[in-house]
Motif scaffolding. Structure first.
Motif, short mmCIF file in Angstrom:
data_model
loop_
_atom_site.label_atom_id
_atom_site.label_comp_id
_atom_site.label_asym_id
_atom_site.label_seq_id
_atom_site.Cartn_x
_atom_site.Cartn_y
_atom_site.Cartn_z
N PRO A 100 -0.23 -3.54 26.97
CA PRO A 100 -1.62 -3.33 26.39
C PRO A 100 -2.19 -2.88 27.07
CG PRO A 100 -0.43 -5.75 26.39
CD PRO A 100 0.54 -4.96 26.81
N GLU A 101 -1.64 -2.53 27.81
CA GLU A 101 -2.36 -1.41 28.99
C GLU A 101 -3.06 -0.28 27.96
OE1 GLU A 101 0.82 -2.52 29.37
OE2 GLU A 101 1.73 0.01 29.56
N LYS A 102 -2.00 -0.05 26.89
CA LYS A 102 -2.65 1.13 26.72
C LYS A 102 -3.73 1.14 25.02
CE LYS A 102 2.37 3.65 26.66
NZ LYS A 102 3.25 3.94 25.43
N ALA A 103 -4.21 -0.35 25.33
CA ALA A 103 -4.89 -1.10 24.19
C ALA A 103 -6.29 -0.10 24.82
CB ALA A 103 -4.57 -1.65 23.79
N ASP A 104 -7.14 0.38 23.17
CA ASP A 104 -8.48 0.71 23.31
C ASP A 104 -9.49 0.12 22.93
OD1 ASP A 104 -8.56 2.29 21.72
OD2 ASP A 104 -8.44 4.02 22.85
N ARG A 105 -8.56 -1.02 22.26
CA ARG A 105 -9.06 -1.87 20.93
C ARG A 105 -8.44 -3.05 20.42
NH1 ARG A 105 -9.81 2.60 16.84
NH2 ARG A 105 -8.56 3.34 18.15
N SER A 106 -9.19 -3.78 19.45
CA SER A 106 -8.23 -5.31 19.99
C SER A 106 -7.83 -5.00 18.17
CB SER A 106 -9.27 -6.14 19.72
OG SER A 106 -9.69 -5.50 18.59
N GLN A 107 -6.69 -5.71 18.22
CA GLN A 107 -6.21 -5.93 16.80
C GLN A 107 -7.49 -5.63 15.71
OE1 GLN A 107 -2.36 -7.43 16.73
NE2 GLN A 107 -2.25 -7.20 14.78
N ALA A 108 -7.86 -6.82 15.96
CA ALA A 108 -8.89 -6.58 14.86
C ALA A 108 -9.64 -6.17 14.67
CB ALA A 108 -10.23 -8.09 15.17
N GLU A 109 -10.08 -4.85 15.25
CA GLU A 109 -11.00 -3.74 15.43
C GLU A 109 -10.38 -2.89 14.20
OE1 GLU A 109 -14.19 -3.13 18.35
OE2 GLU A 109 -12.13 -3.95 19.44
N VAL A 110 -9.17 -2.65 14.54
CA VAL A 110 -8.25 -1.53 14.18
C VAL A 110 -8.47 -1.85 13.02
CG1 VAL A 110 -5.98 -0.52 14.01
CG2 VAL A 110 -7.05 -0.93 16.13
N THR A 111 -7.59 -3.52 12.90
CA THR A 111 -7.79 -4.07 10.91
C THR A 111 -8.49 -3.83 9.94
OG1 THR A 111 -6.00 -5.19 12.30
CG2 THR A 111 -6.63 -5.77 9.98
N ASP A 112 -10.34 -4.36 11.21
CA ASP A 112 -10.90 -4.10 10.07
C ASP A 112 -11.31 -2.53 9.65
OD1 ASP A 112 -13.37 -5.09 9.02
OD2 ASP A 112 -14.94 -4.40 10.77
N TYR A 113 -11.42 -1.07 10.40
CA TYR A 113 -11.54 -0.10 10.47
C TYR A 113 -10.55 0.10 9.67
CZ TYR A 113 -10.67 5.19 10.97
OH TYR A 113 -10.58 6.42 10.93
N VAL A 114 -9.26 0.10 9.02
CA VAL A 114 -8.35 0.82 7.99
C VAL A 114 -8.93 -0.30 6.82
CG1 VAL A 114 -5.89 0.21 7.93
CG2 VAL A 114 -7.01 1.02 10.01
N ARG A 115 -9.22 -1.42 7.09
CA ARG A 115 -9.11 -1.54 5.66
C ARG A 115 -10.30 -1.11 5.34
NH1 ARG A 115 -8.33 -7.68 5.11
NH2 ARG A 115 -10.07 -8.61 5.20
N LYS A 116 -11.40 -0.36 5.90
CA LYS A 116 -12.09 -0.51 4.92
C LYS A 116 -12.02 1.32 4.64
CE LYS A 116 -16.19 -2.31 7.06
NZ LYS A 116 -16.59 -3.28 8.39
N ARG A 117 -11.08 1.85 4.97
CA ARG A 117 -10.29 3.22 4.81
C ARG A 117 -9.91 3.17 3.62
NH1 ARG A 117 -10.03 7.82 8.43
NH2 ARG A 117 -9.61 8.81 6.67
N VAL A 118 -8.44 2.16 3.31
CA VAL A 118 -7.59 2.62 2.52
C VAL A 118 -8.98 1.64 1.50
CG1 VAL A 118 -5.77 1.85 3.90
CG2 VAL A 118 -7.10 0.32 3.17
N ALA A 119 -9.89 1.28 1.46
CA ALA A 119 -11.12 0.87 0.21
C ALA A 119 -11.03 1.49 -0.28
CB ALA A 119 -11.78 0.26 0.52
N GLU A 120 -11.32 2.97 0.62
CA GLU A 120 -11.68 5.09 0.01
C GLU A 120 -10.65 4.63 -1.00
OE1 GLU A 120 -11.83 7.08 3.62
OE2 GLU A 120 -13.38 5.95 4.57
N PRO A 121 -11.52 5.88 -2.32
CA PRO A 121 -10.56 5.92 -3.18
C PRO A 121 -9.15 6.85 -3.08
CG PRO A 121 -13.08 6.79 -3.49
CD PRO A 121 -13.45 6.08 -2.94
N ILE A 122 -8.48 6.97 -3.61
CA ILE A 122 -7.07 7.77 -3.55
C ILE A 122 -7.74 9.21 -4.32
CG2 ILE A 122 -5.86 6.11 -2.68
CD1 ILE A 122 -4.33 6.11 -5.56
#
Ligand SMILES: Cc1cc2nc3c(=O)[nH]c(=O)nc-3n(C[C@H](O)[C@H](O)[C@H](O)COP(=O)(O)OP(=O)(O)OC[C@H]3O[C@@H](n4cnc5c(N)ncnc54)[C@H](O)[C@@H]3O)c2cc1C
Length: 377
Positions: free
Chosen positions: A355-377
């Motif tokens: 956990p000492e390596k984490a600079d964001r929460s798991q929720a923040e990373v998940t939210d970011y990635v969910r937005k990225r994958v919603a982008e068209p391929i």
């Protein structure tokens, strides 16, 4: 170089069947070999997001996937006692007409894909694989374990996380590496009011939760640190999974006692193998887990496999006479996106263990990635 007309797909899983359906629909001559003669998949669930359904929809299978699964409301992150940390409701206005989040059983997804290849009469040989693959530059010669031989313009390696075809493309690919964590899965009845994917985060750094799969079913998953990748005797799996769920409260604490049948526990050490670009050599190309097998922390493995298939089919159909252009466009459209998922998935596991390596929460990373994958391929 010869046009791409005849394609062999090695592996009748999520990516391979999606490729076969897409190529057949575009008028290509395509065959599949699947090593497992029973063509079986695990009985537990698969969690996907809108990008998975969107990719399946291009093959005419989006409605079937949604009908077979459970469009859950989104993700909730909880403390180990079940109290809420934060919620990430899926935004289906962004992903319409598809639900932002979907759970479904793996057999339901398998049935959708296998019914489609059967309906199209795509030739699938079960219990058969290659015994040799030789790239002659203008075609690939394949010898099969049933004694038959074939000549193809392209061979697609969709043979999953423990791909044998990997080394035909990257001779130094090596074996999948254990990350230090394992995942435990078990199906349970869905309480009628349970409409979220809930993820509980415990102080000892393990995470566990549950996700609806259809009206009747949901599944419990737990990601735990397993130093040394211990072998767990099969008859002990239910006891061991219940131990891993000790200390979780809320609904998860109540569900824990339902984990009783060791034969129904699906236990998998997390092993990863992510290839550098390119994923092809000559006329052999890898897709899905064969190219980028990662961890389940973002629930994107299946979506990446179907997206790979859809993009490969689109590029072949757009330019069947220019093999090099197909491959470079395929890599341009797929590499960065698949790498992003692999990197963030592996990073989340690493942060859970350190956990000492984490600079964001798991929720923040998940939210970011969910937005990225919603982008068209
Ligand atoms: C228990 C479990 C739960 C998962 N949950 C999720 C989830 O919730 N969300 C998510 O997105 N992802 C999940 N994944 C990951 C997801 O299943 C994979 O990312 C996805 O299946 C990759 O598709 P694929 O086609 O590359 O490989 P697969 O679907 O694994 O298909 C590979 C196929 O190739 C066949 N094969 C292997 N070798 C050969 C050979 N030599 N010749 C012929 N056939 C061969 C195999 O039998 C298999 O049918 C989960 C994985 C597991 C194991």
């Amino acid at each position: 170089m010869a046009d791409i007309r005849k394609v062999l797909v090695v592996g009748g899983g999520i990516g391979g069947l999606s490729t076969a359906v897409g190529l057949y629909q575009r008028g290509f001559d395509v065959e599949v070999v699947e090593r497992d003669k029973d063509w079986k998949v695990y009985h537990v669930g698969i969690i996907v997001q809108a990008n998975f359904v969107r990719a399946l929809a291009t093959l005419g299978l989006g409605d079937e996937a949604v009908a077979a699964g459970y469009p859950y409301k989104g993700m909730r992150f909880l403390n180990s006692d079940g109290s809420l940390i934060t919620e990430l409701p899926g935004d289906s206005t962004v992903t319409a007409p598809y639900p932002a989040d979907l759970g479904l059983t793996r057999p339901a997804l398998h049935r959708i894909l296998t019914d489609k290849v059967k309906a199209l009469h795509v030739p699938v040989r079960l219990g058969v694989t290659y015994s040799s693959i030789t790239d002659h530059g203008d075609h690939v010669a394949v010898e099969f374990t049933d004694g038959s031989v074939g000549k193809y313009d392209l061979v697609v390696g969709a043979d999953g996380a423990y791909s044998g075809m990997r080394t035909l493309v990257h001779s130094d690919a090596g074996k999948p590496q254990f990350t230090g964590q394992s995942v435990w899965r078990y199906n349970v009845p869905r309480p009628k009011d349970q409409i979220w994917l809930d993820l509980y985060i415990k102080e000892d750094r393990s995470t566990a939760g549950y996700c609806p799969l259809d009206e009747e079913t949901m599944y419990i998953m737990a990601v735990t640190e397993e130093p040394g990748n211990p072998w767990i005797p099969p008859h002990e799996l239910a006891n061991e999974m219940r131990k891993r769920l000790d200390g979780f409260g809320g609904l998860l604490g109540d569900l824990r006692d339902l984990v009783t049948d060791p034969e129904l526990v699906v236990y998998r050490p997390l092993e990863v193998c992510v290839l550098p670009a390119p994923w092809h050599k000559g006329r052999i190309v890898l897709i899905g887990d064969a190219a980028h097998s990662s961890t389940p922390h973002l629930g994107q493995g299946a979506a990446m496999a179907v997206e790979d298939a859809v993009v490969l089919v689109e590029e072949i159909a757009a330019n069947p006479a220019d093999f090099e252009a197909v491959m470079s466009r395929f890599m341009e459209r797929r590499f960065e996106r698949a790498q992003l998922i692999a990197d963030y998935s592996i990073m989340l596991g690493e942060w859970q263990m350190h956990p000492e390596k984490a600079d964001r929460s798991q929720a923040e990373v998940t939210d970011y990635v969910r937005k990225r994958v919603a982008e068209p391929i």
